[in-house]
Design a protein around this motif. Structure first.
Motif, PDB file in Angstrom:
ATOM      1  N   THR A   1      47.318  38.617  40.608  1.00 18.06           N
ATOM      2  CA  THR A   1      47.143  39.548  39.490  1.00 18.06           C
ATOM      3  C   THR A   1      45.927  39.163  38.657  1.00 18.06           C
ATOM      4  O   THR A   1      45.141  40.028  38.235  1.00 18.06           O
ATOM      5  CB  THR A   1      48.400  39.554  38.592  1.00 18.06           C
ATOM      6  N   LEU A   2      45.739  37.871  38.416  1.00 23.49           N
ATOM      7  CA  LEU A   2      44.601  37.408  37.631  1.00 23.49           C
ATOM      8  C   LEU A   2      43.285  37.770  38.315  1.00 23.49           C
ATOM      9  O   LEU A   2      42.336  38.221  37.658  1.00 23.49           O
ATOM     10  CB  LEU A   2      44.694  35.899  37.420  1.00 23.49           C
ATOM     11  N   ARG A   3      43.204  37.570  39.640  1.00 27.89           N
ATOM     12  CA  ARG A   3      41.978  37.929  40.364  1.00 27.89           C
ATOM     13  C   ARG A   3      41.710  39.429  40.259  1.00 27.89           C
ATOM     14  O   ARG A   3      40.563  39.842  40.082  1.00 27.89           O
ATOM     15  CB  ARG A   3      42.111  37.526  41.830  1.00 27.89           C
ATOM     16  N   ARG A   4      42.746  40.231  40.367  1.00 28.94           N
ATOM     17  CA  ARG A   4      42.569  41.683  40.295  1.00 28.94           C
ATOM     18  C   ARG A   4      42.071  42.100  38.909  1.00 28.94           C
ATOM     19  O   ARG A   4      41.152  42.922  38.776  1.00 28.94           O
ATOM     20  CB  ARG A   4      43.894  42.372  40.618  1.00 28.94           C
ATOM     21  N   TYR A   5      42.655  41.518  37.879  1.00 33.88           N
ATOM     22  CA  TYR A   5      42.244  41.875  36.522  1.00 33.88           C
ATOM     23  C   TYR A   5      40.849  41.359  36.202  1.00 33.88           C
ATOM     24  O   TYR A   5      40.088  41.996  35.475  1.00 33.88           O
ATOM     25  CB  TYR A   5      43.259  41.336  35.508  1.00 33.88           C
ATOM     26  N   ARG A   6      40.495  40.187  36.717  1.00 31.89           N
ATOM     27  CA  ARG A   6      39.143  39.667  36.495  1.00 31.89           C
ATOM     28  C   ARG A   6      38.101  40.575  37.131  1.00 31.89           C
ATOM     29  O   ARG A   6      37.026  40.787  36.574  1.00 31.89           O
ATOM     30  CB  ARG A   6      39.023  38.253  37.054  1.00 31.89           C
ATOM     31  N   THR A   7      38.417  41.103  38.291  1.00 33.92           N
ATOM     32  CA  THR A   7      37.502  42.041  38.939  1.00 33.92           C
ATOM     33  C   THR A   7      37.317  43.293  38.084  1.00 33.92           C
ATOM     34  O   THR A   7      36.193  43.781  37.914  1.00 33.92           O
ATOM     35  CB  THR A   7      38.040  42.437  40.329  1.00 33.92           C
ATOM     36  N   ALA A   8      38.410  43.783  37.523  1.00 36.09           N
ATOM     37  CA  ALA A   8      38.336  44.959  36.650  1.00 36.09           C
ATOM     38  C   ALA A   8      37.546  44.650  35.387  1.00 36.09           C
ATOM     39  O   ALA A   8      36.724  45.456  34.926  1.00 36.09           O
ATOM     40  CB  ALA A   8      39.742  45.435  36.296  1.00 36.09           C
TER      41      ALA A   8
END
Length: 277
Positions: A35-42
């Protein structure tokens, strides 16, 4: 001056941090990291869209800087909106929430990294934010409060670790923390302001009228003000209890005559008073 002298510049720093990151990792390490990787990408995509750049990421934190204060605040709101929307699409038992702090200040530049109070204050401001919220410094507020379609709640001067207390503001949108509602355009904000204006004036009008009367009575001599107040009270009683029979003129006339007589006698010429003595 030497070539290795540390450079400085004025910039807008955005600091985002995951609320309760340790608790989330303890509950589900793999899911939390995904989830953290996905949000960092966003976040990186939104920062780039608003002409900012990611300065650093360590642990669960993200540091970004912007040349424009307005763009930084808009980016923060959109970050919170996108994360909130993602959580709504895929509900989780423990959703990930970011807290964001934004500061406009002087920083030291070392290559691609920035340091100093300008960064430290942004980090401390995010600690004051609610999960999913945004807190800005007074220097940011001064630049954006009349340029963006968001509200601001003054938090006053809150103590911050190793930082002198400074005034901060929480972003609100539609009475809620920024990030919980859509980000309106300028046209929507203008129509909303116009819709609110009459109601605010209606609320102020009775208060203003009563203040005018109170101020006017306060400038009169006390006996005169008391007499006028009693007279008005008697007139209202007459009007509401039996307007078909007028009787208030007799007591009102007596009261006003008594006050007039007292006023005249109380302001006799000084020479007359001395003569009597």
């Amino acid at each position: 001056m030497t070539d290795d002298k540390m450079k400085r510049r004025l910039t807008t720093v955005l600091c985002a941090d995951v609320y309760g990151y340790s608790r989330l990792m303890e509950a589900d390490e793999t899911g939390t990291l995904e989830t953290l990787r996905r949000y960092r990408t966003a976040i990186a995509r939104l920062v780039e869209r608003h002409d900012g750049r990611i300065v650093n990421t360590w642990g669960d934190a993200v540091i970004a800087e912007f040349a424009s204060v307005v763009e930084a605040v808009q980016c923060a709101v959109e970050i919170q909106q996108e994360i909130s929307s993602s959580d709504s699409d895929a509900p989780q038992a423990s959703p990930m929430r970011f807290r964001i702090g934004i500061n406009l200040g002087d920083v030291m530049v070392d290559g691609t990294d920035i340091y100093g109070d300008g960064v430290n204050i942004a980090s401390r401001l995010q600690e004051l934010a609610d999960p999913g919220g945004v807190v800005i410094s007074s220097s940011v507020y001064d630049q954006v409060h009349n340029k963006l379609s968001v509200g601001f709640d003054c938090l006053g001067q809150r103590p911050m670790k190793n930082i002198a207390p400074l005034t901060s503001y929480r972003l609100t949108l539609g009475g809620q923390a920024a990030g919980s509602a859509s980000f309106p355009g300028e046209e929507t904000a203008t129509s909303t302001a116009r819709a609110r204006a009459p109601r605010m004036e209606d609320r102020r009008e009775p208060s203003s009228s009563s203040n005018v009367v109170s101020n006017w009575l306060g400038k009169l001599p006390r006996p005169v003000a008391a007499a006028l107040t009693v007279s008005a009270f008697l007139i209202l009683i007459n009007l509401f209890t039996g307007a078909h029979k007028i009787w208030f003129h007799w007591p009102v006339a007596a009261i006003l005559f008594g006050v007039a007589l007292r006023t005249v006698l109380g302001h006799r010429p000084e020479s007359d008073s001395k003569g009597e003595r």
